[in-house]
Write a protein that holds these residues in place. Structure first.
Motif, PDB file in Angstrom:
ATOM      1  N   ASN A 114      39.164  99.403 -48.180  1.00  0.00           N
ATOM      2  CA  ASN A 114      38.565  99.997 -46.998  1.00  0.00           C
ATOM      3  C   ASN A 114      37.389 101.056 -47.434  1.00  0.00           C
ATOM      4  O   ASN A 114      36.485 100.814 -48.403  1.00  0.00           O
ATOM      5  CB  ASN A 114      39.628 100.283 -46.084  1.00  0.00           C
ATOM      6  N   ASP A 115      37.493 102.061 -46.981  1.00  0.00           N
ATOM      7  CA  ASP A 115      36.679 103.340 -47.120  1.00  0.00           C
ATOM      8  C   ASP A 115      36.990 104.267 -48.191  1.00  0.00           C
ATOM      9  O   ASP A 115      36.496 105.343 -48.062  1.00  0.00           O
ATOM     10  CB  ASP A 115      36.429 104.163 -45.994  1.00  0.00           C
ATOM     11  N   GLY A 143      23.550 109.438 -57.980  1.00  0.00           N
ATOM     12  CA  GLY A 143      22.915 108.965 -56.510  1.00  0.00           C
ATOM     13  C   GLY A 143      23.762 109.527 -55.453  1.00  0.00           C
ATOM     14  O   GLY A 143      24.649 110.286 -55.502  1.00  0.00           O
ATOM     15  N   ARG A 144      23.219 109.145 -54.233  1.00  0.00           N
ATOM     16  CA  ARG A 144      23.877 109.677 -53.203  1.00  0.00           C
ATOM     17  C   ARG A 144      25.348 109.215 -52.562  1.00  0.00           C
ATOM     18  O   ARG A 144      26.095 109.870 -52.124  1.00  0.00           O
ATOM     19  CB  ARG A 144      22.958 109.601 -51.779  1.00  0.00           C
ATOM     20  N   GLU A 145      25.621 107.993 -52.952  1.00  0.00           N
ATOM     21  CA  GLU A 145      26.692 107.360 -52.437  1.00  0.00           C
ATOM     22  C   GLU A 145      27.432 106.684 -53.486  1.00  0.00           C
ATOM     23  O   GLU A 145      28.677 106.100 -53.215  1.00  0.00           O
ATOM     24  CB  GLU A 145      26.477 106.226 -51.362  1.00  0.00           C
ATOM     25  N   PHE A 166      31.162 102.377 -57.664  1.00  0.00           N
ATOM     26  CA  PHE A 166      31.982 102.230 -56.562  1.00  0.00           C
ATOM     27  C   PHE A 166      31.025 103.032 -55.567  1.00  0.00           C
ATOM     28  O   PHE A 166      30.574 104.057 -55.780  1.00  0.00           O
ATOM     29  CB  PHE A 166      33.340 102.643 -56.574  1.00  0.00           C
ATOM     30  N   THR A 167      30.940 102.480 -54.213  1.00  0.00           N
ATOM     31  CA  THR A 167      30.126 103.360 -53.183  1.00  0.00           C
ATOM     32  C   THR A 167      31.224 104.214 -52.409  1.00  0.00           C
ATOM     33  O   THR A 167      32.397 103.795 -52.067  1.00  0.00           O
ATOM     34  CB  THR A 167      29.562 102.360 -52.250  1.00  0.00           C
ATOM     35  N   VAL A 168      30.831 105.552 -52.224  1.00  0.00           N
ATOM     36  CA  VAL A 168      31.699 106.477 -51.863  1.00  0.00           C
ATOM     37  C   VAL A 168      30.855 107.186 -50.944  1.00  0.00           C
ATOM     38  O   VAL A 168      29.773 107.952 -51.539  1.00  0.00           O
ATOM     39  CB  VAL A 168      32.444 107.503 -52.817  1.00  0.00           C
TER      40      VAL A 168
END
Length: 172
Positions: A114-115, A143-145, A166-168
């Motif tokens: 999920n998030d 980076g930002r995310e 991974f995007t966070v």
């Protein structure tokens, strides 16, 4: 930001210190079962939680925020991570963590659910679950995310095939 994440060092305080010295991280997270006196734990720039084999009085669970990312740190035995990661996910959601760091199973894992990112660095000395080498993890923001998770053996050898990007969504 560079975060060293270790777990289950089981009395190997000198080895733990070697890894901490080599990695030169901005912050160190130890997910429990250090099994040493508190003098052998990383000081100052570290978040340390107590595992099921520890006798030193440190918290069972902690939260830390760095680089706009909210971390939940636990050993995991009280959340039954050996059976299911669902209680860990629920606890991370409850405290608003984007990354949940845990140990106990001695099996490296970095998985987006999920998030949030669930992250187990494995064991610094005693791998399990068919994994052939001891391990620790390094998380770097890029980076930002995005965060990148890499796994290494205690002597600093990169473990290919583990971790990734991974995007966070970071907090402002």
């Amino acid at each position: 930001m560079r975060v060293l994440i270790v777990s289950d060092s089981h009395g190997e305080g000198e080895l733990l210190q070697e890894v901490v010295n080599r990695e030169q991280a901005d912050h160190v997270i130890h997910c429990g079962d250090f099994c040493t006196e508190s003098a052998q734990l990383p000081g100052g720039f570290a978040t340390v939680v107590r595992g099921n084999c520890d006798w030193v009085e440190v918290p069972w669970e902690a939260q830390w925020e760095g680089g706009g990312i909210h971390f939940l740190i636990t050993h995991g035995h009280r959340l039954q991570v050996g059976s299911s990661l669902l209680p860990l996910q629920y606890r991370a959601q409850e405290v608003g963590a984007q990354i949940a760091c845990f140990g106990h199973t001695h099996i490296p894992l970095s998985e987006r659910v999920n998030d949030m990112l669930l992250l187990n660095p494995g064991s610094l000395v005693n791998p399990r679950g068919g994994f052939p080498k001891p391990s620790y993890a390094v998380l770097e923001t890029s980076g930002r995310e995005d965060v990148t998770v890499s796994y290494f053996t205690p002597d600093g050898e990169l473990l290919p095939g583990l971790g990734g990007k991974f995007t966070v969504i970071k907090r402002k």
